[in-house]
Design an enzyme around this catalytic site. Structure first.
Site, PDB file in Angstrom:
ATOM      1  N   ASP A   1       0.851  -1.181   0.000  1.00 17.59           N
ATOM      2  CA  ASP A   1       0.000   0.000   0.000  1.00 17.59           C
ATOM      3  C   ASP A   1       0.881   1.223   0.000  1.00 17.59           C
ATOM      4  OD1 ASP A   1      -2.300  -1.396   0.109  1.00 17.59           O
ATOM      5  OD2 ASP A   1      -2.617  -1.178   2.257  1.00 17.59           O
TER       6      ASP A   1
ATOM      7  N   ASP B   1      -5.314  -3.465   4.775  1.00 15.18           N
ATOM      8  CA  ASP B   1      -5.807  -3.032   6.079  1.00 15.18           C
ATOM      9  C   ASP B   1      -7.325  -3.130   6.211  1.00 15.18           C
ATOM     10  OD1 ASP B   1      -6.300  -0.994   4.318  1.00 15.18           O
ATOM     11  OD2 ASP B   1      -5.066   0.499   5.328  1.00 15.18           O
TER      12      ASP B   1
ATOM     13  N   ASP C   1      -9.946  -6.163   2.053  1.00 19.58           N
ATOM     14  CA  ASP C   1      -8.623  -6.643   1.672  1.00 19.58           C
ATOM     15  C   ASP C   1      -8.423  -8.116   2.007  1.00 19.58           C
ATOM     16  OD1 ASP C   1      -7.658  -4.334   0.548  1.00 19.58           O
ATOM     17  OD2 ASP C   1      -6.930  -3.539   2.449  1.00 19.58           O
TER      18      ASP C   1
HETATM   19 MG    MG Z   1      -6.113   4.513   2.838  1.00 21.51          MG
END
Ligand code: MG
Ligand code: ADP
Length: 888
Positions: free
Chosen positions: A326, A613, A617
């Site tokens: 990410d 997170d 996901d």
């Molecule tokens: Mg974010």
């Protein structure tokens, strides 16, 4: 029947004010009364049961049988020694296993879920075990429900209750409902939330009505412990190897026995020798060694912010060659600051210092909408909540539009929460006449749902020209790595539901915020690349923003290396797979794209680690070879689906974990090769002497002693060898590669041969000192004892020395430092002392049929024992110079 009661009745009965929650003292008193909020798990294995479990082993049965036979024959000393060895072996086993178990338990504690509660008027996060009846619990998407709750407030709250009802479609909750019917099934109790179920959408608040075993789940389930004791692929393979080697060993022993029979040797003695040799040759200790090395390894990793949840992940880590990460918070600091904002034809920079600025009318609307559409708070320079929103609220503070005042004036009456698919969030607030919708989110999506634009105080139709104008500004800002957020509104007369909010809006403008990269990440990315690993950025953010940051960090070098979620949707699966290795940045992606990305990489034979997170996901984390959840910003769902949790949400930690994973695997290899070399050495010495009609150089009890006592400590010490600093200069290990690839098997065989030969040589030398040869007839017993003592000492000490050489397959001892593994140095010293003791203390020496050696003999023994080490070092150095030669 809490679901049949009104809010007020429940609050009164549990005696709590929902605005302040319980006081700390009251919570403490209730905790004492009701006990900790945890379900009773499996009872822990006691030491005794662990001990007996150790004895249930083929090998132990063989030894016990041997003990019985020795007793029958009247060799009581041998019987006692065999029994002691069995006992000691079990004790060591119990020690290793309980140590490994404790390490795993400690990790489990670290990942135990936490809960947001309101106490003493403040919201704080506490361990779910400390929840008591009457606590006010805040629920939001992605969190587990920590106890049974009667809901007080719900905003589109949906809860997935499959743990309790088996129904995997989330149920909608409504705090206003009251169910008169006392038989309402659990699945229909819409004003309740139950322990161990999962909030998947929206948010809410509830009061705890039952904890621990009093909860619905507590009533039905006794045992809920997740089993994380699964064997790793390596452990399974080693167990198989152990079995194969075991059969070979038994074959050799049978052969020895048969040969000895025809040679007319003392059958009883040769029988015991064969059994002892079998014990020596069967590498029964391998799985235990691997378990303890893994356990110690994951403990070390947890200290550097990576909590491994599933042991097999440690091995897989060493093979990872793609890290999908990410952007926000992992590669960047997640400390957002708005530095620019734009209303039609009016681009402003936000002053870095000072407050009390007055916005123009359009700007006022822009900031007001942003603040009203945020859940975060910002007071005295401290923000809580989503960093993106903190930045917006902080912007409001600068322009005299404080969140507190605005939220008090324009009460929020409805909302549609943010999710990473829509990339939008909306709220409905009361205004003087009627209501106003405020929507913020990705500017492209805002423009899609808008019909009008606010230009100099007037609402005008949103023409293509205006759209292009907003997009151009957004593009410019995002080229400078700014995160862009647009905002829009609309006025309505009546209360409307979430589904009607995001349409026909009026665009006000957009903001650009910076989120500086984490300082240490750039180095880690360089390290990863050097180690043959490709770091890849995955983000919901704008493509230009993402590429700008990726360039800064060294992840990507050009725009061509990026692709958006929408572009992925256009591609057929095979097409994506074909091209996947070219991309470094995936922008504007939704969680479902992450699954596609993982699969495409895997289809190209990559081993992929993926971070996540959010609630959505979970599928990509499960699909990835290593699912990595964020410890700080991650939801319980993401953590639950992951193999590893980063307690600091930092990309650098992933790279460190991969390094640890590689080191742990190498260390396991060292221990295994060491143990196999030692075992083989013993087999060679005994087998050769039987074959050549020589006396056997080692007595059964002596073999047992060395195999089970002397070898154990160095093997464990090798397992905790400090990491090789060059380990990240190599390519990732091919997961299909055999454990014995790359000369590993050859090293084990070489070691075994060397150790076996020097043992025989020492034996020969010991006999020769008294004028006898290996082939001599009628060698007196005390000469034999002397020879055996020499062989015994040399066998043990050569193994101890040899362990030093096992620390690296190519580097010399000098290169890695003789004393750099202090555990190994300690293990060698202890091994020495044990050898001294068993030969010098009369009762031990008698029991094991050994003699005290003179200083001169000890000196010679050490010289012999050094040989395998020295030869191995020479072999390594020729390998090194060849490598150098081939490089030139
Ligand atoms: Mg974010
Ligand atoms: P990432 O974490 O990869 O940056 P996010 O899913 O958080 O991606 O955000 C994707 C996009 O969604 C952002 O670029 C922004 O436009 C929008 N967004 C992010 N947070 C919020 C929020 N709290 N409210 C509305 N929109 C948001």
């Amino acid at each position: 029947m809490w679901f049949a009661k009104s809010r007020e009745e429940v609050l009164q009965e549990l005696n709590v004010n929902p605005a302040t929650g319980l006081s700390a003292e009251e919570a403490k008193a209730r905790l004492e009364k009701h006990g900790a909020n945890k379900l009773k798990g499996k009872p822990k294995k006691s030491l005794i049961s662990l001990f007996f479990a150790q004895l249930q082993d083929m090998l132990i049965y063989v030894l016990l049988a041997a003990a019985v036979i020795t007793v029958l024959i009247g060799e009581y000393v041998d019987a006692i020694i065999i029994l002691l060895v069995v006992l000691l072996n079990a004790v060591i086993g119990v020690f290793q296993e309980s140590k490994a178990e404790k390490a795993i338990e400690a990790l489990q504690k670290m990942t135990a879920p936490k809960t947001l509660v309101r106490r003493d008027g403040e919201v704080r996060e506490i361990s779910s075990e400390e929840i008591v009846p009457g606590d006010i619990v805040i629920v939001d998407a992605g969190r587990y429900i920590p106890a049974d709750l009667r809901l007080l407030v719900t905003a589109n709250l949906q809860i997935e209750e499959s743990a309790l009802t088996g129904e995997s479609v989330p149920t909608e909750k409504n705090a206003d409902d009251v169910h008169e019917d006392s038989h309402t099934p659990i699945g229909d109790q819409s004003n309740m939330a139950f322990m161990s179920t999962l909030a998947t959408y929206g948010r809410g608040e509830g009061i705890v009505v039952a904890t621990a075993m009093e909860t619905e789940i507590g009533k039905i389930a006794q045992v809920l412990d997740e089993d994380i004791e699964e064997m790793t692929p390596l452990q399974k393979r080693l167990e198989e190897l152990g079995k194969t080697l075991g059969f070979i060993a038994i074959g050799i022993c049978a052969l020895i026995f048969i040969i000895a029979f025809f040679q007319k040797r003392d059958l009883f003695e040769i029988f015991l020798t064969a059994i002892s040799l079998a014990v020596a040759a069967i590498p029964e200790g391998l799985p235990a060694i691997v378990a303890i090395v893994l356990a110690l390894g994951v403990t070390r990793m947890s200290k550097s912010n990576a909590i491994v949840k599933k042991l097999p992940a440690v091995e897989t880590l060493g093979s990872v060659n793609i890290i999908c990460s990410d952007k926000t918070g992992t590669l960047t600091q997640n400390k957002m600051t708005v530095i620019k904002f734009y209303t039609m034809n009016n681009l402003k920079s936000v002053p870095t210092e000072g407050t009390g600025f007055t916005p123009e009318p359009d700007e006022r609307e822009l900031i007001k909408s942003f603040v009203l559409c945020s859940d975060a708070t910002y007071e005295n320079g401290e923000g809580t909540g989503d960093p993106t929103e903190v930045a917006l609220v902080a912007l409001g503070e600068k322009y005299n539009l404080s969140r507190k005042k605005l939220h008090a004036t324009y009460q929020r009456v409805g909302e549609k929460p943010f999710d990473s698919d829509r990339k939008l969030m909306s709220t409905l607030n009361q205004v003087e006449k009627g209501y106003r919708v405020h929507t913020k989110g990705a500017i492209d999506n805002i423009l899609k749902i808008s019909k009008y634009a606010l230009v100099n105080g007037a609402v005008v139709p949103l023409t293509e020209e205006l759209k292009a104008n907003y997009l151009r500004i957004a593009e410019e800002m995002s080229d400078n790595a700014l995160r862009i957020l647009g905002v829009a509104y609309k006025d309505v007369d009546n209360l409307i539901g979430p589904d009607e909010m995001e349409q026909d809006l009026t665009v006000i403008g957009l903001v650009g915020m910076i989120d500086p990269p984490r300082l240490e990440v750039k180095d880690s990315i360089a390290t990863a690349k050097r180690a043959g690993i490709t770091p890849v950025m995955i983000t919901g953010d704008h493509k230009n923003t993402a590429v700008a940051i990726a360039k800064e960090l060294g992840i990507a070098s050009s725009m061509e290396q990026s692709i958006t979620g929408a572009e992925i949707d256009e591609l057929a699966e095979e097409e994506l797979t074909k091209r996947i290795n070219n991309y470094r940045v995936f922008a504007r992606v939704s969680p479902e794209h992450k699954v596609k990305i993982v699969k495409a990489y895997q289809a190209q034979g990559n081993i992929v680690s993926m971070t996540g997170d959010g609630v959505n996901d979970a599928p990509s984390l499960k699909n990835a070879d290593i699912g990595v959840a964020m410890g700080i910003t991650g939801t319980d769902v993401a953590k639950g689906a992951s193999d590893m949790i980063l307690t600091d949400d930092n990309f650098t930690t992933i790279v460190h974990a991969i390094e640890e994973g590689r080191n742990i695997y190498n260390n396991i290899k060292k221990s295994v090769v060491f143990l196999l070399s030692c075992n083989l050495g013993e087999v060679v010495a005994v087998f050769a002497s039987v074959l050549f009609f020589w006396p056997v150089p080692l007595l059964p009890t002596q073999i047992l002693w060395i195999n089970l006592i002397t070898d154990t400590l160095p093997a464990i010490a090798l397992g905790v060898d400090p990491g090789d600093k060059d380990v990240m200069k190599k390519k990732p290990r091919n997961p299909k590669e055999s454990f014995f690839a790359g000369g590993t098997a050859w090293r084990a065989v070489l070691g075994g041969m060397l150790i076996g030969v020097v043992t025989l040589a020492a034996f020969y030398y010991g006999l020769q000192e008294f004028g006898y040869q290996l082939g001599s007839k009628d060698i007196p017993e005390d000469v034999l004892t002397h020879g055996r003592t020499m062989a015994f000492v040399v066998l043990a000490v050569s193994q101890l020395f040899y362990s030093l050489s096992m620390r690296h397959s190519t580097k010399s001892i000098a290169q890695i430092g003789l004393f750099s593994n202090k555990y190994l140095v300690g293990a060698i010293i202890i091994g020495f002392i044990l050898q001294l003791a068993v030969t010098s203390l009369p009762f031990l020496a008698n029991a094991f049929s050994l003699q005290m050696l003179s200083a001169r003999d000890w000196g010679l023994a050490v010289m012999f024992a050094l040989l395998p080490l020295v030869i191995n070092e020479i072999v390594k150095s020729t390998g090194r110079s060849q490598e150098k030669g081939s490089q030139n």
